[in-house]
Design an enzyme around this catalytic site. Structure first.
Site, PDB file in Angstrom:
ATOM      1  N   PRO A 286       0.795  -1.229   0.000  1.00  0.00           N
ATOM      2  CA  PRO A 286       0.000   0.000   0.000  1.00  0.00           C
ATOM      3  C   PRO A 286       0.828   1.280   0.000  1.00  0.00           C
ATOM      4  O   PRO A 286       1.852   1.374   0.672  1.00  0.00           O
ATOM      5  CB  PRO A 286      -0.815  -0.114   1.297  1.00  0.00           C
ATOM      6  N   ASN A 287       0.330   2.216  -0.766  1.00  0.00           N
ATOM      7  CA  ASN A 287       0.840   3.587  -0.883  1.00  0.00           C
ATOM      8  C   ASN A 287       2.134   3.707  -1.673  1.00  0.00           C
ATOM      9  O   ASN A 287       2.584   4.820  -1.952  1.00  0.00           O
ATOM     10  CB  ASN A 287       1.008   4.241   0.506  1.00  0.00           C
TER      11      ASN A 287
ATOM     12  N   ARG B 200       4.939  12.326  -3.249  1.00  0.00           N
ATOM     13  CA  ARG B 200       4.843  12.891  -1.889  1.00  0.00           C
ATOM     14  C   ARG B 200       6.051  12.413  -1.099  1.00  0.00           C
ATOM     15  O   ARG B 200       6.645  11.391  -1.416  1.00  0.00           O
ATOM     16  CB  ARG B 200       3.589  12.374  -1.161  1.00  0.00           C
TER      17      ARG B 200
ATOM     18  N   TYR C 258      11.511   9.034   1.057  1.00  0.00           N
ATOM     19  CA  TYR C 258      11.571   7.939   0.084  1.00  0.00           C
ATOM     20  C   TYR C 258      12.306   8.293  -1.207  1.00  0.00           C
ATOM     21  O   TYR C 258      12.456   7.442  -2.077  1.00  0.00           O
ATOM     22  CB  TYR C 258      10.149   7.467  -0.244  1.00  0.00           C
TER      23      TYR C 258
ATOM     24  N   ASN D 152       8.149  -5.532  -0.924  1.00  0.00           N
ATOM     25  CA  ASN D 152       8.034  -4.360  -0.068  1.00  0.00           C
ATOM     26  C   ASN D 152       6.558  -4.279   0.289  1.00  0.00           C
ATOM     27  O   ASN D 152       5.741  -3.778  -0.503  1.00  0.00           O
ATOM     28  CB  ASN D 152       8.508  -3.093  -0.777  1.00  0.00           C
TER      29      ASN D 152
ATOM     30  N   ALA E 217       3.190  -0.742   4.794  1.00  0.00           N
ATOM     31  CA  ALA E 217       2.735  -0.780   6.183  1.00  0.00           C
ATOM     32  C   ALA E 217       2.220  -2.159   6.603  1.00  0.00           C
ATOM     33  O   ALA E 217       2.210  -2.478   7.799  1.00  0.00           O
ATOM     34  CB  ALA E 217       1.668   0.283   6.412  1.00  0.00           C
TER      35      ALA E 217
ATOM     36  N   HIS F 147       4.189  -4.416   9.045  1.00  0.00           N
ATOM     37  CA  HIS F 147       4.152  -4.271  10.502  1.00  0.00           C
ATOM     38  C   HIS F 147       2.874  -4.852  11.126  1.00  0.00           C
ATOM     39  O   HIS F 147       2.742  -4.857  12.341  1.00  0.00           O
ATOM     40  CB  HIS F 147       4.295  -2.789  10.870  1.00  0.00           C
TER      41      HIS F 147
ATOM     42  N   ASP G   7       1.754 -15.752   6.935  1.00  0.00           N
ATOM     43  CA  ASP G   7       1.296 -17.117   6.642  1.00  0.00           C
ATOM     44  C   ASP G   7       1.481 -17.458   5.164  1.00  0.00           C
ATOM     45  O   ASP G   7       1.851 -18.590   4.826  1.00  0.00           O
ATOM     46  CB  ASP G   7      -0.177 -17.277   7.032  1.00  0.00           C
TER      47      ASP G   7
ATOM     48  N   GLU H 151      12.331  -9.579   2.220  1.00  0.00           N
ATOM     49  CA  GLU H 151      11.626  -8.347   2.624  1.00  0.00           C
ATOM     50  C   GLU H 151      12.501  -7.151   2.254  1.00  0.00           C
ATOM     51  O   GLU H 151      13.696  -7.135   2.565  1.00  0.00           O
ATOM     52  CB  GLU H 151      11.388  -8.401   4.141  1.00  0.00           C
TER      53      GLU H 151
ATOM     54  N   HIS I 127      12.817  -2.784   2.049  1.00  0.00           N
ATOM     55  CA  HIS I 127      12.318  -1.443   2.377  1.00  0.00           C
ATOM     56  C   HIS I 127      13.258  -0.391   1.807  1.00  0.00           C
ATOM     57  O   HIS I 127      14.483  -0.561   1.845  1.00  0.00           O
ATOM     58  CB  HIS I 127      12.200  -1.230   3.883  1.00  0.00           C
ATOM     59  N   ILE I 128      12.660   0.675   1.345  1.00  0.00           N
ATOM     60  CA  ILE I 128      13.430   1.809   0.830  1.00  0.00           C
ATOM     61  C   ILE I 128      14.115   2.528   1.989  1.00  0.00           C
ATOM     62  O   ILE I 128      15.307   2.838   1.939  1.00  0.00           O
ATOM     63  CB  ILE I 128      12.492   2.771   0.071  1.00  0.00           C
ATOM     64  N   SER I 129      13.347   2.792   3.035  1.00  0.00           N
ATOM     65  CA  SER I 129      13.884   3.523   4.193  1.00  0.00           C
ATOM     66  C   SER I 129      14.454   2.533   5.216  1.00  0.00           C
ATOM     67  O   SER I 129      14.162   1.341   5.170  1.00  0.00           O
ATOM     68  CB  SER I 129      12.775   4.361   4.841  1.00  0.00           C
TER      69      SER I 129
ATOM     70  N   ARG J  89      13.392   4.779  12.261  1.00  0.00           N
ATOM     71  CA  ARG J  89      12.149   5.557  12.197  1.00  0.00           C
ATOM     72  C   ARG J  89      11.282   5.274  13.442  1.00  0.00           C
ATOM     73  O   ARG J  89      11.794   4.884  14.475  1.00  0.00           O
ATOM     74  CB  ARG J  89      11.424   5.245  10.877  1.00  0.00           C
TER      75      ARG J  89
ATOM     76  N   ARG K 191       7.489   0.928  13.356  1.00  0.00           N
ATOM     77  CA  ARG K 191       8.072   0.345  12.135  1.00  0.00           C
ATOM     78  C   ARG K 191       9.210  -0.616  12.446  1.00  0.00           C
ATOM     79  O   ARG K 191       9.777  -1.231  11.538  1.00  0.00           O
ATOM     80  CB  ARG K 191       8.576   1.457  11.201  1.00  0.00           C
TER      81      ARG K 191
HETATM   82  O1  CA2 Z   1      10.641   2.114   3.545  1.00  0.00           O
HETATM   83  C1  CA2 Z   1       9.798   1.410   2.983  1.00  0.00           C
HETATM   84  O2  CA2 Z   1       9.986   0.912   1.880  1.00  0.00           O
HETATM   85  C2  CA2 Z   1       8.443   1.169   3.644  1.00  0.00           C
HETATM   86  O3  CA2 Z   1       8.035  -0.151   3.329  1.00  0.00           O
HETATM   87  C3  CA2 Z   1       7.498   2.182   3.043  1.00  0.00           C
HETATM   88  C4  CA2 Z   1       6.099   2.119   3.665  1.00  0.00           C
HETATM   89  C5  CA2 Z   1       6.171   2.188   5.180  1.00  0.00           C
HETATM   90  O4  CA2 Z   1       4.884   2.001   5.738  1.00  0.00           O
HETATM   91  C6  CA2 Z   1       7.115   1.146   5.743  1.00  0.00           C
HETATM   92  O5  CA2 Z   1       7.168   1.308   7.151  1.00  0.00           O
HETATM   93  C7  CA2 Z   1       8.495   1.306   5.156  1.00  0.00           C
HETATM   94  C8  CA2 Z   1       5.243   3.282   3.193  1.00  0.00           C
HETATM   95  C9  CA2 Z   1       5.156   3.433   1.718  1.00  0.00           C
HETATM   96  C10 CA2 Z   1       4.355   4.654   1.469  1.00  0.00           C
HETATM   97  O6  CA2 Z   1       5.020   5.454   0.548  1.00  0.00           O
HETATM   98  C11 CA2 Z   1       4.631   6.728   0.437  1.00  0.00           C
HETATM   99  C12 CA2 Z   1       5.151   7.400  -0.635  1.00  0.00           C
HETATM  100  C13 CA2 Z   1       4.832   8.719  -0.813  1.00  0.00           C
HETATM  101  C14 CA2 Z   1       3.977   9.362   0.060  1.00  0.00           C
HETATM  102  C15 CA2 Z   1       3.457   8.675   1.133  1.00  0.00           C
HETATM  103  C16 CA2 Z   1       3.773   7.360   1.306  1.00  0.00           C
END
Ligand code: CA2
Length: 146
Positions: A11-12, A19, A24, A75, A78, A81, A88, A100, A102-104, A109, A113
């Protein structure tokens, strides 16, 4: 024949580059997909790159990977978490390796997370390298599926 890797995004992540570039970076998910396809071609891997905002899609794609892919980079956003269902599903497709991604650096953080529901089911975790995290996961999958 080239081996297929599923690269799944939760998601997202479709909002990347539009954004929060401070967290990111400026790349869009389409940019990351293009980078993965270039790296995949160099590694001799076919990349099947997908994104969904729906948990069930990710579960179904993991099941599909068991028939069509030699490995998965995910990836889960959210859902990382929170999702017992993804945990499963990753266990259900064993021994297909799932990494797994993650970008960040999720550990640098917010506290919420720091916990991953899926990490215990995964082969490994790569986080904190920006979009390069995806490429590192592809390199690892190439090595461990040889
Ligand atoms: O760091 C990552 O790749 C995450 O998986 C990114 C997720 C976050 O919930 C994880 O804790 C870490 C969020 C991706 C949402 O990306 C956005 C991009 C632009 C604006 C808002 C959210």
């Amino acid at each position: 024949m080239s081996k297929t890797i599923f690269v799944l995004n939760g998601p997202n992540l479709n909002m990347l580059g539009k954004r929060e570039p401070g967290i990111y970076g400026g790349k869009t998910l389409a940019d990351i997909e293009a980078d993965c396809k270039v790296a995949g071609a160099e590694l001799g891997l076919t990349i099947d790159f997908r994104q969904s905002n729906h948990e069930g899609d990710l579960v179904s794609w993991l099941h599909e990977a068991a028939d069509k892919a030699v490995g998965v980079a995910i990836n889960a956003g959210a859902y990382t978490h929170t999702s017992v269902a993804l945990h499963d599903a990753i266990r259900a497709i064993s021994p297909i390796p799932v990494i797994e991604v993650h970008i960040s650096n999720v550990h640098a953080r917010e506290e919420f997370r720091h916990k991953s529901m899926i990490a215990p089911a995964c082969k490994g975790v790569i986080c904190g390298f920006g979009p390069q995290s995806y490429i590192l996961a592809l390199q690892a999958l190439k090595t461990i599926t040889q």
